[in-house]
Design an enzyme around this catalytic site. Sequence first.
Site, PDB file in Angstrom:
ATOM      1  N   GLY A  17       0.820  -1.208   0.000  1.00 31.30           N
ATOM      2  CA  GLY A  17       0.000   0.000   0.000  1.00 31.30           C
ATOM      3  C   GLY A  17       0.849   1.252   0.000  1.00 31.30           C
ATOM      4  O   GLY A  17       0.422   2.312   0.452  1.00 31.30           O
ATOM      5  N   GLY A  20      -0.382   4.681  -1.240  1.00 31.55           N
ATOM      6  CA  GLY A  20      -1.514   5.276  -0.551  1.00 31.55           C
ATOM      7  C   GLY A  20      -1.099   6.436   0.336  1.00 31.55           C
ATOM      8  O   GLY A  20       0.073   6.830   0.385  1.00 31.55           O
ATOM      9  N   PHE A  21      -2.073   6.975   1.054  1.00 36.13           N
ATOM     10  CA  PHE A  21      -1.861   8.153   1.909  1.00 36.13           C
ATOM     11  C   PHE A  21      -0.754   7.909   2.926  1.00 36.13           C
ATOM     12  O   PHE A  21       0.300   8.563   2.894  1.00 36.13           O
ATOM     13  CB  PHE A  21      -3.187   8.498   2.586  1.00 36.13           C
ATOM     14  CG  PHE A  21      -3.104   9.514   3.686  1.00 36.13           C
ATOM     15  CD1 PHE A  21      -2.294  10.637   3.567  1.00 36.13           C
ATOM     16  CD2 PHE A  21      -3.859   9.361   4.837  1.00 36.13           C
ATOM     17  CE1 PHE A  21      -2.224  11.589   4.580  1.00 36.13           C
ATOM     18  CE2 PHE A  21      -3.811  10.303   5.849  1.00 36.13           C
ATOM     19  CZ  PHE A  21      -2.989  11.411   5.728  1.00 36.13           C
ATOM     20  N   GLY A  23       1.084   5.080   3.284  1.00 38.19           N
ATOM     21  CA  GLY A  23       2.181   4.301   2.714  1.00 38.19           C
ATOM     22  C   GLY A  23       3.268   5.146   2.087  1.00 38.19           C
ATOM     23  O   GLY A  23       4.463   4.906   2.299  1.00 38.19           O
ATOM     24  N   ILE A  63      -3.165  -8.199  -3.011  1.00 37.54           N
ATOM     25  CA  ILE A  63      -2.861  -8.994  -1.814  1.00 37.54           C
ATOM     26  C   ILE A  63      -3.882 -10.099  -1.566  1.00 37.54           C
ATOM     27  O   ILE A  63      -3.660 -10.963  -0.713  1.00 37.54           O
ATOM     28  CB  ILE A  63      -2.710  -8.115  -0.553  1.00 37.54           C
ATOM     29  CG1 ILE A  63      -4.028  -7.444  -0.163  1.00 37.54           C
ATOM     30  CG2 ILE A  63      -1.609  -7.085  -0.729  1.00 37.54           C
ATOM     31  CD1 ILE A  63      -3.966  -6.733   1.182  1.00 37.54           C
ATOM     32  N   LYS A 158     -10.351  -4.945  10.836  1.00 36.58           N
ATOM     33  CA  LYS A 158      -9.010  -4.502  11.237  1.00 36.58           C
ATOM     34  C   LYS A 158      -8.571  -5.231  12.508  1.00 36.58           C
ATOM     35  O   LYS A 158      -7.397  -5.601  12.650  1.00 36.58           O
ATOM     36  CB  LYS A 158      -8.997  -2.990  11.470  1.00 36.58           C
ATOM     37  CG  LYS A 158      -9.229  -2.148  10.220  1.00 36.58           C
ATOM     38  CD  LYS A 158      -8.127  -2.315   9.191  1.00 36.58           C
ATOM     39  CE  LYS A 158      -6.861  -1.573   9.570  1.00 36.58           C
ATOM     40  NZ  LYS A 158      -5.840  -1.627   8.488  1.00 36.58           N
ATOM     41  N   PRO A 182      -2.911   3.688  14.768  1.00 35.39           N
ATOM     42  CA  PRO A 182      -3.018   5.154  14.678  1.00 35.39           C
ATOM     43  C   PRO A 182      -4.450   5.617  14.915  1.00 35.39           C
ATOM     44  O   PRO A 182      -5.409   4.871  14.702  1.00 35.39           O
ATOM     45  CB  PRO A 182      -2.571   5.443  13.240  1.00 35.39           C
ATOM     46  CG  PRO A 182      -2.915   4.193  12.493  1.00 35.39           C
ATOM     47  CD  PRO A 182      -2.814   3.048  13.456  1.00 35.39           C
ATOM     48  N   ILE A 185      -5.905   9.859  11.462  1.00 31.03           N
ATOM     49  CA  ILE A 185      -4.762  10.313  10.651  1.00 31.03           C
ATOM     50  C   ILE A 185      -5.177  11.447   9.713  1.00 31.03           C
ATOM     51  O   ILE A 185      -6.211  11.380   9.059  1.00 31.03           O
ATOM     52  CB  ILE A 185      -4.192   9.167   9.794  1.00 31.03           C
ATOM     53  CG1 ILE A 185      -3.958   7.919  10.638  1.00 31.03           C
ATOM     54  CG2 ILE A 185      -2.895   9.597   9.136  1.00 31.03           C
ATOM     55  CD1 ILE A 185      -3.456   6.735   9.826  1.00 31.03           C
TER      56      ILE A 185
END
Length: 375
Positions: A17, A20-21, A23, A63, A158, A182, A185
């Site tokens: 990832g 991504g934001f 990553g 994935i 998650k 986190p 974010i």
Amino acid sequence: MATQNVISSLGRVAVIGGCGFLGHHIVNLLLERHPQTQISVLDLRTNANRNPSPSVSYHDADITNYEQLKLLFSQIKPDVIIHTASPHAFVKKEIVAKVNIDGTKNLLKAAQETGVKVFVYTSSASVVLSPKYDLTNADETWPLVTGDAQPEFYTTTKAYAETAVLEANRTTDGFLTCAIRPAGIFGEGDVQLLPPMIHAYYNRQTRFQVGSNDNLFDFTYVGNVALGHVLAVQALLHTHKMLPTVPLDHEKVDGEAFFITNGQPVYFWDFARAVWYECGDRLPLSSVWVLRQDFAWAIGGILESIFWILGRKPKLTRNQVRYSTMTKYHSIDKAKKRLGYEPIVDLDEGVKRGVRHILAEWEKDETQVKGKKIQ
């Protein structure tokens, strides 16, 4: 822990990832702090947020396809996996489960079978969030809230993925894992938290507030979250060198989860107003209309029913009412003590960076007019 910052290479690191934001911020921080690290970015599509460094290679990968992952890992031979990939929470449940749970298990299996040493997973602070109580300085001893007790299906997936990652720790020789949790974010490249708040400013919705604004909430600048991941990698690699020794409980990183926040809980609407101020808002508090939580909840429910019939999402939902009026902040003592974590960008600076970046991007985007998305 300070000496870790001078390590030139963390070996071969695969960032799942990585376009991504979060990553791509991890990729940039790895290059900044450990410039000799060889980085492989795996993403479903690798055409966004690419770093031009010759130390970074990009690989399109799914994935949910185990065979593809194993073949790719056999080729790039990563020492470290940082797994940040996850779909948006509002996509179909089947996709969320397939990516978050099945995809994570595929990554774990492929990693174990190809000699990966370290696996760091991006979980979520919400895995301990319950509709029955607020989170007040929550730490890692709080239980996971999943299944029927968890109203957010995405959060359940998650939590299940995090459990799989932590249970995989030390199940094969030299395979160490941990999870980073986190909270809220935001920052440059953010597509979920800051943009709706900025749209609210341009739609002249800043004069409304739900609840009395006495609820503390955690928001975390993306660079600090990236730092948490990099520090976790360093700590696990250090533990790997000490194998088969097991660290003392108060030092242990492998098999553990860590909350990562800015360590600066703020009142929810104070954060929103900081975002609006950076956009140019100067509305005095005396002009703000405060909607009672129960009234806003009822209105949200009515709007959801009406807009469901129309096949659209209303601007006020019961979930938005809930999140904007609840207390939700966490302790980062464990990350400080075991990872050496200290936030590197405070909340005010993070807001400035995030808002200015988004507004600058919108200026270049033909689909944006003064921050208002063209429908």
